[in-house]
Scaffold this motif. Structure first.
Motif, PDB file in Angstrom:
ATOM      1  N   PRO A 140      -6.338  -2.325   4.463  1.00 24.45           N
ATOM      2  CA  PRO A 140      -4.840  -2.513   4.479  1.00 24.45           C
ATOM      3  C   PRO A 140      -4.275  -3.883   4.513  1.00 24.45           C
TER       4      PRO A 140
ATOM      5  N   GLU B 201       0.652   2.444   0.651  1.00 25.42           N
ATOM      6  CA  GLU B 201       0.832   0.911   0.721  1.00 25.42           C
ATOM      7  C   GLU B 201       2.061   0.263   0.083  1.00 25.42           C
TER       8      GLU B 201
ATOM      9  N   TRP C 236      -6.158  -4.497  -3.654  1.00 24.36           N
ATOM     10  CA  TRP C 236      -7.220  -3.857  -3.058  1.00 24.36           C
ATOM     11  C   TRP C 236      -8.645  -3.914  -4.130  1.00 24.36           C
TER      12      TRP C 236
ATOM     13  N   ARG D 267      -3.501   6.671  -1.357  1.00 25.25           N
ATOM     14  CA  ARG D 267      -3.412   5.525  -0.353  1.00 25.25           C
ATOM     15  C   ARG D 267      -3.011   4.313  -0.835  1.00 25.25           C
TER      16      ARG D 267
END
Lengths: 284, 253
Positions: A233, A271, A258, A267
């Protein structure tokens, strides 16, 4: 032969704004099934340079509903090798087919003597290197018929012969080559830390008028240095530097990258929402 | 040669294990924090080898599973310095890896490993192969009516014919992450003759071929005319091959 006839395909408009995500093959099905409210996706150019197959087939479908940007690692702009025109032809075909908002590559070299190392390697910040790279960017821009966005690197070293700092170099390069910039805030933080420089000071050197896009990602703290893994993250100091950046240069389309240990799509959305909140808070 | 070019060639050599080059580049780098110049350069060595090893690991995922992560990474580290990548596309890297594995002495205990790796390479290439329309049966009928002896079939652009004395398809299957069936397998099950290919944009396939079909498709791969095929192969299998999608198209001489 794809199920959808490219000629019959209609794409949504190309312009981007807000917080986008990197398009990864793991998430094609989620994206096409649920059509999440993500304003745009960034596509790794090299993954779509074949002449057929599932990747292009999925991108064709994604592009109907979302604008995209093309982000590459193959131009080797910092190398003393000549530009690879086969590669540029493939990129040109992708541009024509998918109408990206922006096309970007890196301030780095990945090849020498036609030997590709496939990693973004550092250039010395000298005036000779600057002139060489500016010429290559200009030739690439001319060939592609559009301005490129050049991304600042994550550096793990600086050369003794450096004549200027990383951001003095990038600012001068952008001016000389008349290109746009892709500001990777994580890279800026990683480089500044690894070079013992002050990130806030570099921020003041950024020619804000040339920045068209921002990248955010997670690094890994290796104690002796920060390692840009794109597998974590976004870290708190990078979020802070992001807020400082937006305050200094105004809001820009922002991408969450990512690439390793890729998490669930949910997820990634989380972010992206954090970045959106920062943009909204600072715009208010 | 310019200074920049010299630096890049030295840097490249340092990445692939040349200790003199590594120390020479280290001397050109300013020590920062607790790291010496050479230690800074070593970070790049790690990322260069890491990127290439990861890419090989993705393409040769079953091979990696068969030997374990550590063995695979060590094998890749031996392969990479002598196998320079010549394409900006990382997906082009690794064509010679199966042959390297066949000759890699520490892997000799697994005599099937190189063949499994070759199957994985062709699977990977089939994924990226050009799209093509299915065989035009209407046009084929018309060409056959005119002069069948002048027809030369083609395999699909994505197709490779592969032969092994080991059951590599079965090994590949039971080592897929989503495989749930029995994992019983005997190397004495015998060899396999396979076609690795892709149907339309999406459907990657590994089909097993019987001896007659193998012979026929091999003749086609060699570019034999229908007349030449008829000499040794059983051309009555052609309609079935067309139906299965193993004929990509045809030309007329």
């Amino acid at each position: 032969m794809t199920d959808t006839d490219p000629l019959a395909t209609t794409f949504c408009p190309a312009e981007i704004s807000g917080v986008g995500l990197g398009l990864r093959s793991q998430h094609y099905q989620d994206i096409l099934r649920t059509r999440p409210s993500i304003p745009w996706f960034e596509v790794l150019s090299e993954n779509y340079m074949s002449t057929g197959g599932p990747a292009l087939h999925h991108l064709e479908q994604v592009r109907q509903h979302y604008p995209i940007t093309l982000h590459g690692v193959g131009m080797s702009l910092g190398s003393t090798d000549e530009l690879d025109f086969d590669y540029l032809d493939k990129l040109k075909n992708l541009i024509q087919r998918f109408e990206p908002a922006w096309v970007s590559d890196h301030l780095a070299w990945i090849s020498t003597g036609q030997h590709y190392l496939h990693d973004l390697l550092p250039v010395p910040y000298t005036s000779a290197a600057l002139e060489h790279i500016a010429q290559k960017i200009m030739r690439a821009q001319e060939y592609l018929g559009r301005r490129l966005l050049i991304e600042n690197p994550s550096s793990y070293l600086c050369f003794r012969e450096d004549e200027m700092s990383e951001w003095e170099f990038i600012a001068a390069l952008a001016e000389r080559a008349d290109c746009h910039l892709l500001l990777d805030v994580n890279n800026l933080y990683v480089s500044a830390t690894n070079q013992g420089a002050d990130a806030s000071e570099w921020l003041r050197l950024i020619p804000s008028g040339r920045v068209r896009e921002i990248h955010l990602a997670g690094y890994e703290d290796k104690v002796d240095y920060l390692f840009d893994t794109h597998g974590h993250p976004v870290h708190p100091p990078v979020w802070e530097l992001y807020a400082e950046t937006i305050r200094a240069i105004g809001p820009r389309p922002t991408l969450i990258e990512w690439d390793t240990d890729i998490p669930s799509f949910e997820r990634l959305m989380q972010e992206a929402r954090t970045a959106e909140q920062t943009l909204a808070r600072l715009a208010a | 040669m310019t200074e920049l070019e010299e630096l890049q060639q030295l840097f490249r050599d340092a990445m692939f294990g040349d200790k003199i080059a590594l120390s020479a580049v280290g001397n050109l780098v300013r020590p920062v924090g607790g790291l010496s110049g050479e230690e800074h350069v070593r970070i790049y060595r790690q990322t260069v080898l890491g990127t290439l090893t990861r890419s090989l690991g993705n393409i040769f995922a079953v091979t990696r599973r068969l030997v374990g992560e550590q063995f695979f990474d060590a094998m890749a580290a031996r392969y990479i310095p002598d196998a320079p990548s010549r394409s900006p596309d990382l997906a082009d890297y690794g064509e010679s890896f199966p042959q390297f594995i066949r000759e890699f002495a520490p892997a000799a205990e697994l005599p099937y490993l190189g063949d499994v790796a070759l199957l994985e390479w062709h699977w990977h290439r089939a994924f990226h192969a050009a799209d093509e329309p299915p065989l035009d049966s209407e046009a084929l009928r018309a060409a056959a009516a005119e002069d069948a002896s002048r027809i030369v079939f083609r395999l699909p652009a994505s197709a490779t014919l592969l032969e092994s004395r080991f059951p590599i398809r079965r090994i590949w299957q039971i080592n897929q992450p989503d495989y749930h069936g029995s994992d019983q397998l005997s190397l004495d099950d015998g060899g396999e003759r396979l076609i690795v290919w892709r149907r339309l944009a999406n459907e990657l396939r590994i089909d097993e071929l019987d001896d007659d079909t193998w012979q026929l498709l091999n003749g086609i791969a060699k570019g034999q005319t229908l007349e030449q095929l008829g000499d040794g192969a059983n051309i009555s299998l052609l309609p079935r091959c067309a139906e299965r999608g193993w004929l990509g198209g045809f030309d007329t001489l």
